[in-house]
Design an enzyme around this catalytic site. Structure first.
Site, PDB file in Angstrom:
ATOM      1  N   CYS A 181      13.231  -2.913  15.835  1.00 18.45           N
ATOM      2  CA  CYS A 181      13.408  -1.678  16.594  1.00 18.45           C
ATOM      3  C   CYS A 181      14.861  -1.557  17.069  1.00 18.45           C
ATOM      4  CB  CYS A 181      12.463  -1.714  17.792  1.00 18.45           C
ATOM      5  SG  CYS A 181      12.673  -0.358  18.929  1.00 18.45           S
TER       6      CYS A 181
ATOM      7  N   HIS B 115      -6.505   8.104  11.514  1.00 13.76           N
ATOM      8  CA  HIS B 115      -6.204   6.677  11.436  1.00 13.76           C
ATOM      9  C   HIS B 115      -4.710   6.416  11.233  1.00 13.76           C
ATOM     10  CE1 HIS B 115     -10.684   5.716  10.353  1.00 13.76           C
ATOM     11  NE2 HIS B 115     -10.496   6.007  11.622  1.00 13.76           N
TER      12      HIS B 115
ATOM     13  N   CYS C 187       7.613  -1.594  21.952  1.00 16.89           N
ATOM     14  CA  CYS C 187       7.852  -0.447  22.849  1.00 16.89           C
ATOM     15  C   CYS C 187       7.239   0.843  22.317  1.00 16.89           C
ATOM     16  CB  CYS C 187       9.343  -0.264  23.119  1.00 16.89           C
ATOM     17  SG  CYS C 187      10.268   0.462  21.752  1.00 16.89           S
TER      18      CYS C 187
ATOM     19  N   ARG D 182       0.840  -1.213   0.000  1.00 13.95           N
ATOM     20  CA  ARG D 182       0.000   0.000   0.000  1.00 13.95           C
ATOM     21  C   ARG D 182       0.869   1.255   0.000  1.00 13.95           C
ATOM     22  NH1 ARG D 182      -4.421  -0.271   4.466  1.00 13.95           N
ATOM     23  NH2 ARG D 182      -4.786   1.799   3.635  1.00 13.95           N
TER      24      ARG D 182
END
Ligand code: OAD
Length: 250
Positions: free
Chosen positions: A153, A117, A128, A68
């Site tokens: 992360c 959104h 986290c 997308r």
């Protein structure tokens, strides 16, 4: 029946433009619920757009959102986005509230857009919640369900998730608070290209109406209106909004 004329936009002291997927349709970004082309007609939100789906199959979910995102990166703002940005320069005050996760309002020149959104462009850690600032270099430009492992992360090594609101999740608190304040304050609300089926965003036109604003719907379909201060303009946003802008300029 009196037709809404764009001149009324110029006379308003605070205009809110509330948008849904229909405003980006002419840029080639699929909507959710339009027959045949809507994303939720072709894909199952339970498998792709919930926290559980991400837990079960993060690579499937991440790959789908990267598909997308690649569509959005390839798209350009259309004349509806551009007319809204132009209108912002014309009227006393204008606030854009969008349910869309693309950045086409910003690229058209709008500032301070409220994203109810979330955004495809602000991934964060699923564990986290810290924003992920690294490059996500494996864009997926195929619709075929290609799996891509989400990045990790830098702080806690958790999996990075798309920065969008999934089914079952609350709206970003700050965005919702800001949106409500604008909607209660505005005297004219343009609701553009939304089916009005997803809560709580769907309440926005009603809240504006109950606070005395004129409400104008722009959609391919006729919207039901309540009283003389609500209007339904039928047609493509990319055609109607430039027309309203021309009228407002007169
Ligand atoms: P929908 O797909 O539900 O509705 C799009 C609306 O735009 C429909 O009412 C169409 O008739 C209209 N439309 C289509 N093309 C148009 C055009 N060219 N000009 C004007 N109107 C047009 O999309 P949303 O209402 O945005 O949420 O959906 C709301 C939320 O449901 C989305 O933000 C998304 C989805 O699940 C999340 O992902 C949390």
């Amino acid at each position: 029946m009196v037709e809404f004329q764009g001149q009324r936009l110029r006379d308003a002291s605070h205009v809110v433009v509330f948008t849904g997927a229909g405003v980006s349709a002419e840029s080639g970004i699929p909507t959710f619920r339009d027959a045949l082309t809507g994303l939720w007609e072709r894909f199952d939100p339970a498998v792709l757009a919930t926290a559980d789906a991400f837990r079960k199959d993060p690579a499937l979910v991440w790959g789908w959102y990267e598909w997308r995102r690649s569509k959005v990166l390839a798209a350009k703002p259309n004349s509806a986005h551009l007319a809204i940005a132009e209108l912002a320069r014309l009227v006393t005050r204008l606030t854009v509230i969008t349910q869309n996760v693309d950045d086409l309002h910003e690229r058209a020149g709008c500032h301070g857009v409220i994203h109810l959104h979330g955004s495809l462009h602000s991934p964060r850690c699923f564990a986290c919640a810290r924003p992920f600032e690294g490059a996500t270099d494996q864009l997926n430009d195929h619709e075929d369900g290609r799996r891509i492992e989400p990045p990790r992360c830098r702080h806690c090594n958790g999996k990075v998730r798309p920065g969008v609101v999934w089914f079952g999740e609350s709206l970003p608190e700050h965005a919702w608070r800001e949106a409500l304040a604008a909607v209660r304050d505005c005297d004219l609300l343009l609701s553009v290209g939304t089916s009005g089926l997803v809560q709580p965003a769907a309440e926005i036109p009603r809240i504006a109406r109950e606070h005395g604003a004129v409400v104008v719907h722009v959609n391919l379909q006729r919207e039901s209106v309540h009283g003389e201060r609500e209007f339904s303009l039928i047609g493509k946003a990319a055609e109607i909004l430039p027309r309203l802008l021309t009228q407002a300029n007169k």
